[in-house]
Design an enzyme around this catalytic site. Structure first.
Site, PDB file in Angstrom:
ATOM      1  CB  ILE B  87      -0.906   0.028   1.256  1.00 33.50           C
ATOM      2  CG1 ILE B  87      -1.720  -1.269   1.348  1.00 33.50           C
ATOM      3  CG2 ILE B  87      -1.824   1.242   1.243  1.00 33.50           C
ATOM      4  CD1 ILE B  87      -2.313  -1.504   2.697  1.00 33.50           C
ATOM      5  CB  CYS B  88       1.364   3.988  -2.271  1.00 31.00           C
ATOM      6  SG  CYS B  88       2.187   5.561  -2.355  1.00 31.00           S
ATOM      7  CG  LEU B  89      -1.777   5.406   3.909  1.00 29.68           C
ATOM      8  CD1 LEU B  89      -2.718   6.308   3.111  1.00 29.68           C
ATOM      9  CD2 LEU B  89      -2.583   4.419   4.734  1.00 29.68           C
TER      10      LEU B  89
END
Lengths: 619, 152
Positions: B87-89
């Site tokens: 996840i790109c967070l």
């Protein structure tokens, strides 16, 4: 000026020194001081040079300088010693840094740092002290162009001075002052002006939260448990709820001591020191130095301060780290193209590469592409291939027949299929006899391009290699001086001129190297290029003569000759650099800006102005 | 039960089990109390509505000084989630703060499902699809949701 943008109060002394030097140059007494005759009668040369606008400091300036700076407690002996200490890589503290700063606003200093570089492997110390006092020659390179060298100690002092100034003038807490200065790249005056004019905007720009200012100003911001007195207060990280263990910044978000400690340590280890925010929520309140000091151990706090210092250099537009490996100094730059560190490394503060005067950084990047390609390969291509006269693709003749067809071999069709004669490059079908051969190939511009490029790169590299060898010549000269002193303990002849000559030689050689990159970008056959090449040739002749003259056993009989050669070389160097800076001819378009954007071209012309001030302060 | 489990993790776990955020469940593995099996319900009015997305979450030894490691186990068509479920967070990377919790992380992921951010993509092809033809991308995401995130 040696101290551009220097407005901090604690350095008034240095400002004063600089002023003295400048005053020297504008002083009428210089012309009369020129009459003090050199023992070999070379003062007439100096006068001539002075008249022709070439920057060469007359030897008489040294005593004059000493006289005028009595109050500064700076003898030339200390000048020659200070960089040795600074360059030795030992942890530097304030006294050393003061000296090394002083060096660079002092006459004759160009040698000092270079000598300190040599002292590690050669020559007894007395030789250097001797050279220092023997700076009686006019051939000094201008010390100022190197910039002011700053050791870790003087950097911290400089940063603190800027902070103190802002704190006292605006009455701000240290943390806010530091954050503001980081934001403004340590341009104190601009920062203070804008802060006074529109405080709210400036505070918003650095993300300073309401209330943080006042609370931080009142102390360390360590509100302790009392501020967050609610009964259910707990550490935001580990949920510990013992009020005695809790502490908070002015925002009141509590953390326990252990969590503060690990949080701060992680932030510092990650070099995230410029602003360490409260970890709880979005309050944005920052921890200041005093707060950090309370919760981390000495080693971590030391690291914290080191990183703050790094930020000082990184955000400060006028100060750059010396890019030499292992060197911890920074240099306050005076020229966008040239800086000299106390470790002896001369570099370009704009691109951090080796100093490449007079070429702009943009052109150096372009030049690097040409250099990167292997010259051996190029020579092979030149000797063994020709370019198709129709489509220009490079063709290797791999069979005996002169009947060539471009790329028409089997399935590997890469060319246009044009059929031509290898010897005359004429169309195969129409050509009958051809006596012309090699020169015909020159019709091809791409081929000319390769020849041309080879011409410049090979000379560039030849001078680079020569420079390397002449670095050895420098150590040899130092050794020679020591040997001479030993052999002639009674001789009172000063030998500093030999070192001056070597430094001038090295400097000219380096510049000569880069002139080939510069010339490469000049429009072929233009008047500008012709003149440039003429000056380049002049410099080249001087440099070779000087190089030969130096590389002989020391003979005091040659003193005058070597001095003259040194001056001649520097004069020609200045001619060349001055010419580059103002433009050699009126036809400005002759300088072909290859792949250089307008911005960069503008920057490079800005650099030229700086160079002018460096090389011809007096005309 | 590991005796060395920090108080914070114990408390967080208790709260997650006793008062889970709406649409989210997180259960620690019985052998490893730092390893959580997470289920997030696809938010309504999104391409993921009706799907149940399984994730794994692991609290490293440096938690809470470092962010937990989270990844999707259910295949999902989303510009900020790559093929491996990573996840790109921002709060899982440079914006992590030790005051954030498992709960806040999971709520952020749920919000990411509601509002994909194709301008900061992890899965480039998906992000391109999203930017060039959002309706079609959402349709694909919906198909994937039905295919992979809806138990029979």
């Amino acid at each position: 000026m040696a101290k551009v943008g220097h407005r901090t109060g604690s350095d008034e002394k240095l400002e004063a020194q600089v002023f003295n030097i400048d005053a020297l140059f504008s002083d009428d007494s210089i012309s009369s001081s020129l009459d003090i005759s050199d023992d070999d009668g070379s003062s007439s040369d100096q006068v001539n040079e002075a008249l022709s606008g070439v920057v060469v400091k007359p030897l008489e300036l040294d005593p004059l300088y000493k006289r005028r700076n009595k109050g500064v407690k700076l003898s030339l002996q200390t000048v020659s010693w200070a960089p040795t200490a600074a360059g030795s890589g030992t942890a530097s503290d304030a006294p050393i840094s003061t000296e090394s700063e002083a060096i660079f606003v002092t006459d004759g200093v160009i040698f000092s740092p270079l000598l300190s570089g040599m002292s590690a492997d050669s020559g007894p110390a007395f030789a250097f002290a001797d050279c220092g006092s023997d700076s009686d020659d006019s051939a000094h390179l201008d010390a100022e162009k190197g910039g002011v060298v700053m050791t870790p100690g003087s950097l911290a002092a400089e940063q603190q001075a800027a902070l103190d100034l802002v704190k006292s003038v605006l009455g701000l807490p240290e943390l806010l002052a530091r954050t503001l200065l980081d934001h403004y790249g340590y341009d104190t005056s601009r920062m203070m002006e804008e802060f006074v004019d529109r405080e709210a905007e400036v505070l918003a720009a650095i993300g300073w939260s309401e209330g943080e200012n006042g609370a931080a100003a009142s102390g360390t911001g360590d509100a302790g448990a009392s501020d967050s007195a609610s009964a259910d207060a707990a550490c935001a990280i580990c949920f510990l709820d013992d009020p005695a263990e809790l502490a908070a910044l002015s925002c009141g978000h509590p953390l326990c001591r252990d969590c503060w400690s690990s949080y701060l340590r992680i932030k510092i280890t990650e070099n995230d020191v410029a602003s360490i925010p409260c970890p709880a929520g979005e309050c944005g309140v920052r921890a200041d130095q005093a707060f950090v000091a309370k919760y981390v151990d000495a080693a971590v706090f030391d690291k914290f301060q080191r990183f703050l210092l790094q930020n000082f250099v990184t955000s400060n537009k006028n100060v750059v780290w010396c890019p030499a490996g292992g060197c911890e100094n920074a240099v306050k730059v005076e020229s966008a193209l040239e800086a000299l560190c106390a470790c002896g490394w001369r570099f370009c503060p704009s691109c951090n590469e080796e100093c490449h005067v007079p070429v702009s950084c943009a052109h150096m990047r372009e030049w690097g592409k040409h250099l990167a390609e292997d010259n051996v390969n190029k020579a092979w291509i030149l000797n063994n291939t020709k370019d198709c006269p129709k489509c220009g693709v490079t063709i290797e003749k791999n069979m005996g027949c002169m009947h060539m067809s471009c790329g028409g071999h089997g399935t590997r069709v890469t060319g246009c299929g044009h059929e031509f004669c290898w010897l005359c490059l004429g169309d195969w079908r129409t050509h009958s006899h051809c006596g012309r051969d090699e020169t015909a190939g020159d019709r091809n511009s791409k081929r000319i391009g390769v020849v041309r490029q080879l011409h410049f790169t090979s000379r560039f590299e030849a001078h680079r290699d020569a420079h390397k060898l002449e670095l050895e010549l420098r150590s040899r000269t130092v050794a020679n001086i020591a040997a001479f002193r030993k052999a002639h303990p009674d001789s009172i002849v000063k030998l500093g001129y030999m070192l001056d000559a070597v430094e001038a030689l090295l400097y000219c050689r380096k510049t000569l190297q880069f002139t080939y990159a510069y010339a490469f970008f000049l429009k072929p056959d233009s008047p500008e290029k012709n003149l440039f090449e003429y000056l380049q040739g002049e410099l080249e002749t001087s440099v070779e003569t000087l190089s030969e003259a130096i590389d002989l056993p020391i003979d005091v009989e040659h003193r005058s000759k070597i001095k003259k050669l040194t001056r001649a070389a520097l004069r020609r160097l200045n001619h060349l650099l001055d010419g580059v800076e103002v433009g050699l001819t009126t036809d400005a378009d002759d300088f072909k800006a290859v792949n250089v954007t307008t911005d960069e071209a503008g920057a490079s012309s800005g650099n030229r102005t700086t160079i002018r001030s460096l090389f011809s302060r007096r005309s | 039960m590991s005796a060395s489990l920090p108080k914070r993790i114990v408390k967080e776990t208790q709260k997650l089990l006793s008062a889970p955020p709406p649409g989210i469940s997180a259960t620690p593995h019985e052998d490893n109390l730092r390893y959580f099996r997470v289920m997030i319900a696809g938010p309504s009015a999104s391409a993921y509505e009706g799907g149940i997305f399984v994730l794994e979450l692991f609290l490293t030894d440096s938690y809470p000084m470092a962010a937990p490691k989270v990844r999707f186990l259910t295949k999902i068509y989303h510009p900020n989630v790559d093929k491996l479920g990573r996840i790109c967070l921002d709060i899982l990377k440079d914006r992590w703060s030790p005051a954030l919790q498992i709960r806040t992380v999971l709520l952020s992921i749920q919000a990411l499902l509601s509002a994909p951010n194709p301008d900061d993509p992890l899965a480039n092809d998906v992000a391109e699809h999203w930017k060039s033809d959002e309706a079609d991308a959402i349709r694909t995401a919906g198909e994937w949701t039905r295919m992979y995130a809806m138990p029979e």
